[in-house]
Design a protein around this motif. Structure first.
Motif, PDB file in Angstrom:
ATOM      1  N   LEU A   1       0.826  -1.214   0.000  1.00 35.19           N
ATOM      2  CA  LEU A   1       0.000   0.000   0.000  1.00 35.19           C
ATOM      3  C   LEU A   1       0.852   1.252   0.000  1.00 35.19           C
ATOM      4  O   LEU A   1       0.601   2.194  -0.754  1.00 35.19           O
ATOM      5  CB  LEU A   1      -0.902   0.017   1.237  1.00 35.19           C
ATOM      6  CG  LEU A   1      -2.037  -0.978   1.254  1.00 35.19           C
ATOM      7  CD1 LEU A   1      -2.721  -0.977   2.607  1.00 35.19           C
ATOM      8  CD2 LEU A   1      -3.034  -0.612   0.171  1.00 35.19           C
ATOM      9  N   ALA A   2       1.867   1.263   0.859  1.00 33.01           N
ATOM     10  CA  ALA A   2       2.728   2.439   0.964  1.00 33.01           C
ATOM     11  C   ALA A   2       3.393   2.716  -0.390  1.00 33.01           C
ATOM     12  O   ALA A   2       3.465   3.863  -0.839  1.00 33.01           O
ATOM     13  CB  ALA A   2       3.780   2.227   2.052  1.00 33.01           C
ATOM     14  N   ILE A   3       3.846   1.665  -1.043  1.00 31.63           N
ATOM     15  CA  ILE A   3       4.505   1.823  -2.343  1.00 31.63           C
ATOM     16  C   ILE A   3       3.521   2.298  -3.411  1.00 31.63           C
ATOM     17  O   ILE A   3       3.817   3.181  -4.207  1.00 31.63           O
ATOM     18  CB  ILE A   3       5.193   0.506  -2.763  1.00 31.63           C
ATOM     19  CG1 ILE A   3       6.447   0.313  -1.906  1.00 31.63           C
ATOM     20  CG2 ILE A   3       5.537   0.502  -4.253  1.00 31.63           C
ATOM     21  CD1 ILE A   3       7.214  -0.963  -2.179  1.00 31.63           C
ATOM     22  N   GLN A   4       2.309   1.737  -3.396  1.00 30.92           N
ATOM     23  CA  GLN A   4       1.322   2.157  -4.390  1.00 30.92           C
ATOM     24  C   GLN A   4       0.941   3.627  -4.224  1.00 30.92           C
ATOM     25  O   GLN A   4       0.716   4.339  -5.201  1.00 30.92           O
ATOM     26  CB  GLN A   4       0.086   1.268  -4.314  1.00 30.92           C
ATOM     27  CG  GLN A   4       0.378  -0.144  -4.798  1.00 30.92           C
ATOM     28  CD  GLN A   4      -0.861  -1.010  -4.781  1.00 30.92           C
ATOM     29  OE1 GLN A   4      -1.910  -0.625  -5.284  1.00 30.92           O
ATOM     30  NE2 GLN A   4      -0.750  -2.185  -4.199  1.00 30.92           N
ATOM     31  N   MET A   5       0.886   4.072  -2.979  1.00 32.65           N
ATOM     32  CA  MET A   5       0.594   5.496  -2.746  1.00 32.65           C
ATOM     33  C   MET A   5       1.722   6.370  -3.295  1.00 32.65           C
ATOM     34  O   MET A   5       1.463   7.397  -3.923  1.00 32.65           O
ATOM     35  CB  MET A   5       0.387   5.760  -1.256  1.00 32.65           C
ATOM     36  CG  MET A   5      -0.945   5.239  -0.742  1.00 32.65           C
ATOM     37  SD  MET A   5      -1.054   5.317   1.062  1.00 32.65           S
ATOM     38  CE  MET A   5      -1.355   7.073   1.307  1.00 32.65           C
TER      39      MET A   5
END
Ligand code: ZN
Length: 308
Positions: free
Chosen positions: A76-80
């Protein structure tokens, strides 16, 4: 190791509660989950990580869902990051809830929630601001009142101008009004919405965590049955718009350039098996040359998240 022990003990509680719902062979996977594991450690033995172990992948397994949540948090952090970099978007975090329900109403209530949410995102004013979202269903259990609270956590990608453009901005009271309308429930008093700060670990963890806390659903067998029946066959996480795209890229390894390399040099292998209520160390040895090469300089694939 304390954490592993704690999760394995909970896994054994799950094995008792879930037995009646599973075939003998599926149940054995749950019962035997992570009974063998290989950890790797650096010279000081302070920095360790699990390298191998048997898993059951049951959605209620405290061990498997803990590991999955750590991976999902990083995803999630990377996709954001990716969406911010590529599409210049900001994010809001929306929590939608309704009054608590009794065990026997949980299944239907969750279905209602899904319908209501579909209606919400189809409303024109919502549709025009949402560039993508991740929606996660979570259910909590209130022990004192013996009831359940299903709710949605939604991470929404919006244009940067959303916060300043009066034509598009949706205030907290308007979100509440919209949620009351689509649920046809004017008794809802609480909708939470906030802008996600750049350092968004809290929201990321909230989304990545499994849909139910093991401390909740393992409270007792009756409660577990309610969770099991309520969540059975339900889609727990939904990706849409830009997040649908980013999730595919992430899964295909195309966002790996956002991952960091693990700086630890692992030299030891520690082998454990699950004994009577604890992990027992069977062997400590140096990694073979092949293992050393394979394990070191790997990318980090997970992120620490807080659990209450
Ligand atoms: Zn498991």
């Amino acid at each position: 190791m304390e954490k592993y022990k704690d999760k394995k003990l909970k896994n054994q509680v799950l094995a008792r509660f879930i037995k009646k719902f599973l075939s003998e062979s599926s149940w054995e996977y749950v019962q035997d989950c992570n009974t063998f594991m290989m950890m790797v450690a650096d010279e000081t033995l302070e920095n360790k990580k699990q390298h191998k172990g048997n898993t059951c992948k049951n959605r209620f397994c405290p061990i498997c869902s803990w590991k999955k949540a750590r991976k999902e948090a990083l995803a999630l952090a990377i996709q954001m990051e990716y969406i911010k970099d590529t599409y210049n978007k900001d994010f809001i975090f929306l929590t939608l809830t309704t009054p608590n329900v009794k065990a026997e109403e949980l299944h239907d209530e969750i279905r209602e929630y899904n319908h209501a949410f579909q209606k919400l995102v189809k409303r024109k004013e919502v549709q025009s601001i949402v560039k993508g979202y991740i929606r996660k269903l979570e259910v909590t259990y209130n022990q004192d009142r013996d009831d359940y609270n299903p709710h949605f956590h939604v991470l929404i990608a919006v244009n940067k101008s959303y916060f300043t453009d009066k034509r598009y901005y949706i205030s907290q009271s308007r979100w509440l009004e919209l949620w009351q309308q689509v649920t046809k429930n004017p008794l809802i008093t609480n909708v939470h919405v906030q802008k996600v700060r750049t350092n968004s670990k809290k929201e990321v963890a909230e989304l990545a965590k499994y849909s139910a806390k093991d401390s909740d659903y393992l409270a007792n067998e009756k409660v577990f049955d309610a969770f099991y029946k309520g969540l059975k066959g339900k889609q727990l996480i939904v990706y849409s718009g830009l997040f649908k795209e980013s999730n595919k890229l992430f899964k295909d390894g195309e966002l790996d350039y956002y991952k960091e390399q693990d700086p630890t040099e692992y030299i030891y292998a520690l082998l454990y098996h699950w004994g009577k209520g604890n992990y027992v160390e069977d062997e400590k040895r140096l990694l073979t040359e092949t293992e050393h090469k394979e394990i070191n300089k790997d990318l980090i694939h997970e992120m620490d998240i807080e659990e209450e």
